[in-house]
Design an enzyme around this catalytic site. Structure first.
Site, PDB file in Angstrom:
ATOM      1  N   HIS A  13       0.848  -1.192   0.000  1.00 24.80           N
ATOM      2  CA  HIS A  13       0.000   0.000   0.000  1.00 24.80           C
ATOM      3  C   HIS A  13       0.888   1.248   0.000  1.00 24.80           C
ATOM      4  CE1 HIS A  13      -3.666  -2.270   1.771  1.00 24.80           C
ATOM      5  NE2 HIS A  13      -3.726  -2.210   0.459  1.00 24.80           N
ATOM      6  N   LYS A  17       5.147   1.686   0.805  1.00 20.94           N
ATOM      7  CA  LYS A  17       6.022   1.544  -0.367  1.00 20.94           C
ATOM      8  C   LYS A  17       7.500   1.769  -0.011  1.00 20.94           C
ATOM      9  CE  LYS A  17       2.658   2.149  -3.979  1.00 20.94           C
ATOM     10  NZ  LYS A  17       2.123   0.816  -3.851  1.00 20.94           N
ATOM     11  N   THR A  39       2.108  -5.431  -8.186  1.00 17.15           N
ATOM     12  CA  THR A  39       1.031  -4.558  -8.618  1.00 17.15           C
ATOM     13  C   THR A  39       1.570  -3.148  -8.809  1.00 17.15           C
ATOM     14  OG1 THR A  39       0.408  -4.160  -6.313  1.00 17.15           O
ATOM     15  CG2 THR A  39      -0.808  -5.877  -7.490  1.00 17.15           C
ATOM     16  N   GLY A  40       1.003  -2.454  -9.769  1.00 18.97           N
ATOM     17  CA  GLY A  40       1.193  -1.041 -10.028  1.00 18.97           C
ATOM     18  C   GLY A  40       2.529  -0.410  -9.719  1.00 18.97           C
ATOM     19  N   THR A  41       2.483   0.674  -8.953  1.00 21.40           N
ATOM     20  CA  THR A  41       3.696   1.434  -8.649  1.00 21.40           C
ATOM     21  C   THR A  41       4.652   0.666  -7.752  1.00 21.40           C
ATOM     22  OG1 THR A  41       2.461   2.572  -6.910  1.00 21.40           O
ATOM     23  CG2 THR A  41       2.709   3.731  -8.998  1.00 21.40           C
ATOM     24  N   THR A  42       4.139  -0.317  -7.016  1.00 22.29           N
ATOM     25  CA  THR A  42       5.049  -1.174  -6.252  1.00 22.29           C
ATOM     26  C   THR A  42       6.006  -1.857  -7.211  1.00 22.29           C
ATOM     27  OG1 THR A  42       3.370  -1.572  -4.546  1.00 22.29           O
ATOM     28  CG2 THR A  42       5.209  -3.121  -4.648  1.00 22.29           C
ATOM     29  N   SER A  69      -2.399  -1.320 -11.059  1.00 24.12           N
ATOM     30  CA  SER A  69      -2.452  -0.840  -9.683  1.00 24.12           C
ATOM     31  C   SER A  69      -3.551  -1.597  -8.948  1.00 24.12           C
ATOM     32  CB  SER A  69      -2.748   0.662  -9.691  1.00 24.12           C
ATOM     33  OG  SER A  69      -2.968   1.139  -8.390  1.00 24.12           O
ATOM     34  N   GLY A  70      -3.357  -1.839  -7.648  1.00 24.03           N
ATOM     35  CA  GLY A  70      -4.340  -2.572  -6.854  1.00 24.03           C
ATOM     36  C   GLY A  70      -5.762  -2.077  -7.016  1.00 24.03           C
ATOM     37  N   ASP A  75      -4.978  -6.226  -7.715  1.00 24.62           N
ATOM     38  CA  ASP A  75      -5.190  -7.233  -6.672  1.00 24.62           C
ATOM     39  C   ASP A  75      -5.982  -8.413  -7.233  1.00 24.62           C
ATOM     40  OD1 ASP A  75      -3.888  -5.629  -4.795  1.00 24.62           O
ATOM     41  OD2 ASP A  75      -5.750  -4.715  -4.100  1.00 24.62           O
ATOM     42  N   ASP A  95      -1.274  -1.599   4.770  1.00 22.80           N
ATOM     43  CA  ASP A  95      -1.343  -0.538   5.774  1.00 22.80           C
ATOM     44  C   ASP A  95      -2.587  -0.728   6.636  1.00 22.80           C
ATOM     45  OD1 ASP A  95      -1.412   1.769   7.260  1.00 22.80           O
ATOM     46  OD2 ASP A  95      -1.412   3.134   5.552  1.00 22.80           O
ATOM     47  N   HIS A 102     -10.149   0.077  -2.019  1.00 21.16           N
ATOM     48  CA  HIS A 102     -10.334  -1.261  -2.585  1.00 21.16           C
ATOM     49  C   HIS A 102     -10.176  -2.356  -1.529  1.00 21.16           C
ATOM     50  CE1 HIS A 102      -6.050  -0.615  -2.526  1.00 21.16           C
ATOM     51  NE2 HIS A 102      -5.808  -1.847  -2.920  1.00 21.16           N
ATOM     52  N   ASP A 105     -11.120  -5.810  -2.444  1.00 20.58           N
ATOM     53  CA  ASP A 105     -10.166  -6.506  -3.306  1.00 20.58           C
ATOM     54  C   ASP A 105      -9.021  -7.075  -2.483  1.00 20.58           C
ATOM     55  OD1 ASP A 105     -11.653  -5.685  -5.564  1.00 20.58           O
ATOM     56  OD2 ASP A 105     -10.535  -3.808  -5.679  1.00 20.58           O
ATOM     57  N   ARG A 111      -7.905 -13.799   1.000  1.00 26.67           N
ATOM     58  CA  ARG A 111      -8.736 -15.002   1.093  1.00 26.67           C
ATOM     59  C   ARG A 111      -8.262 -16.059   0.099  1.00 26.67           C
ATOM     60  NH1 ARG A 111     -12.578 -17.169  -1.794  1.00 26.67           N
ATOM     61  NH2 ARG A 111     -14.035 -18.589  -0.794  1.00 26.67           N
TER      62      ARG A 111
END
Length: 157
Positions: A13, A17, A39-42, A69-70, A75, A95, A102, A105, A111
């Site tokens: 999150h 980061k 995911t995304g910017t990570t 991105s999540g 996600d 976080d 989201h 998600d 899960r």
């Protein structure tokens, strides 16, 4: 079967980061032996961090697959990859102090990782334990619950 070379998902999150970039910087050598999915910017942060470390130390940089991105579906993409057996472990620095747009998600992703018995770290200590385990660099066959009785159940209309 989880092979010796693993597909490691890395997610963080926004408020985590910097933590994930620092963790990747610290553990780059162990991670460089595996394929990474983010995911995304990570993904951008992870790719920049590990590529620099690998170049500075004459290592080949690992493949980093970047998903959306999540909040934009990343996600869910990652959850689908888990269902398809394409992810071997998840490192997810989430976080707990900040509500996420989201959250449903995130809950679904966690899960699915439990449902398919995918090792999942939600904090740095657990991530450290996972990658320092001897199993991190070995083949491993996790027990996956058989859900056939659920799939085959009778549904009365």
């Amino acid at each position: 079967m989880i092979r010796k070379k693993k597909n490691v998902a890395i997610v963080a999150h926004d408020n985590r980061k910097a933590d994930i970039a620092e963790w990747v910087d610290w553990n780059w050598k162990a991670l460089a032996q595996h394929s990474l999915v983010c995911t995304g910017t990570t993904g951008k942060l992870v790719e920049e961090t590990i590529t620099k470390k690998c170049q500075d130390n004459d290592f080949f940089a690992p493949t980093v697959t970047r998903l959306k991105s999540g909040p934009l579906g990343g996600d869910q993409q990652l959850g689908a990859m888990i269902c398809e057996g394409k992810i071997d472990m998840v490192i997810f620095f989430w976080d707990p102090m900040e509500p996420q747009p989201h959250d449903v998600d995130v809950k679904a992703l966690l899960r699915i990782s439990v449902l398919y018995n995918v090792p999942t770290a939600s904090n740095r200590a657990t991530a450290d334990f996972m990658i320092s385990s001897p199993l991190f660099d070995q083949d491993y066959k996790p027990e996956v619950k058989d859900y056939q009785s659920y799939i085959s159940r009778n549904i009365e209309l």
